[in-house]
Design an enzyme around this catalytic site. Structure first.
Site, mmCIF file in Angstrom:
data_model
loop_
_atom_site.group_PDB
_atom_site.id
_atom_site.type_symbol
_atom_site.label_atom_id
_atom_site.label_comp_id
_atom_site.label_asym_id
_atom_site.label_seq_id
_atom_site.Cartn_x
_atom_site.Cartn_y
_atom_site.Cartn_z
ATOM 1 C CB THR A 164 76.340 -16.727 42.087
ATOM 2 O OG1 THR A 164 74.856 -16.392 42.113
ATOM 3 C CG2 THR A 164 76.553 -17.372 43.507
ATOM 4 C CE LYS A 167 72.005 -16.158 44.135
ATOM 5 N NZ LYS A 167 72.584 -15.760 42.833
ATOM 6 C CE LYS A 211 78.470 -20.439 39.399
ATOM 7 N NZ LYS A 211 77.968 -19.233 40.523
#
Length: 302
Positions: free
Chosen positions: A100, A176, A244
């Site tokens: 990701t 995503k 994150k």
């Protein structure tokens, strides 16, 4: 174990999702080279029937290379750094970037790989560690049709749903990002709901059972809710991951001029949890922060 095959795959990063992909490939008959820096994980992978290596450059060339490390810095290191995957890869190898990352970073890494003659699929995944173990992940992929066709047997081994979102690298990472926005907000909402339930004197298991079959349920509620109900914060996905991932959401949204107030609130909660030493605990541990603010004790709290 599946029927023996000459098909080869390398999996870099044997965390919860990478491990699931690697054992799913083994089950499908692939020769699998697992790469990780943790010796105990490598020993376990050898025992499962795979080849184990401390660096990607040590592994023999494979037809496909899955990259399952934590972030873009690690991705750059395991691909382009000393002992990186490019030291062993043959021209035309298909690299599946399952990390990701910000879409712009994915595009940059893919461009560097393409310059060396590699094929690339922007291939972030979802589904959780149990889906990964059973070979039923969802892949949000973008890249050239030829790369998808070459990687199809490996993709079929690790995923039950492979979305081909287009040939443009970065589309997978953008989708995503949207998934992680929802996932992070839903985890925060789950923590808030169950903390309020505890403060109201309700039995958490009863609340979970009711909401799970009611309109307020989400996949994250049904998956993370039991972690809070039972005080089980053994990490499947850690608080730090959503610091994150929601950070990517806020940064990309700011660049687009998009308003994301719910993401901002969720990110602040995850950051608070990380700052209080919970970064490596299960992401549901944000409930502890809300419990502390609310003056309530949840299961698993000291």
């Amino acid at each position: 174990m599946g029927v023996a095959s000459t098909r080869t795959a390398t999996v870099i990063g044997l965390g919860s999702m990478g491990w699931g992909a690697a054992v799913s490939l083994l089950r499908a008959g692939f020769t699998v080279r697992g790469v990780d820096i943790r010796h105990d994980v490598l020993d376990r992978f050898r025992a499962a029937g795979g080849e184990a290596y401390e660096s990607a450059g040590q592994a023999p060339a494979s037809e496909v290379v899955f990259v399952f490390v934590v972030n873009s810095d690690q991705a750059n290191s395991v691909l382009f750094g000393p002992g990186g995957a490019l030291e062993a890869a043959g021209s035309g190898t298909v690299f599946l970037l399952c990390v990701t990352m910000a879409p712009s970073v994915t595009m940059e890494i893919a461009g560097r790989l393409a310059q060396t003659g590699m094929r690339v699929i922007d291939a972030p995944v979802s589904g959780g560690h149990l889906k990964a173990l059973s070979g039923e992940m969802t892949i949000m992929g973008s890249g050239a049709a030829e790369a998808f066709d070459l990687a199809a047997p490996a993709l079929d081994a690790v995923a039950s749903k492979v979305f081909r979102l287009g040939e443009e690298i970065g589309l997978g990472s953008k989708v995503k990002m949207i998934n992680q926005l929802l996932a992070g907000v839903h985890i925060a909402a789950t923590a808030e709901a169950l903390t309020l339930a505890a403060k109201a004197g309700l039995d958490l298991q009863t609340v979970f059972d009711v909401i799970s079959v009611s309109a307020g349920a989400s996949w994250m509620f049904t998956n993370r809710g039991p972690h809070i109900v039972h005080g089980d914060y053994e990490p499947r996905s850690a608080v730090d991951i959503f610091v994150k991932d929601l950070g990517i959401v806020l940064s990309e949204a700011a660049g687009q001029g998009a308003a994301t107030p719910l993401s901002a609130a969720a990110l602040a909660l995850f950051k608070d949890a990380a700052d209080q030493g919970l970064g490596r605990e299960d992401d549901a541990a944000v409930a502890k922060i809300l419990a502390g603010r609310s003056g309530v004790r949840l299961p698993g709290m000291e």
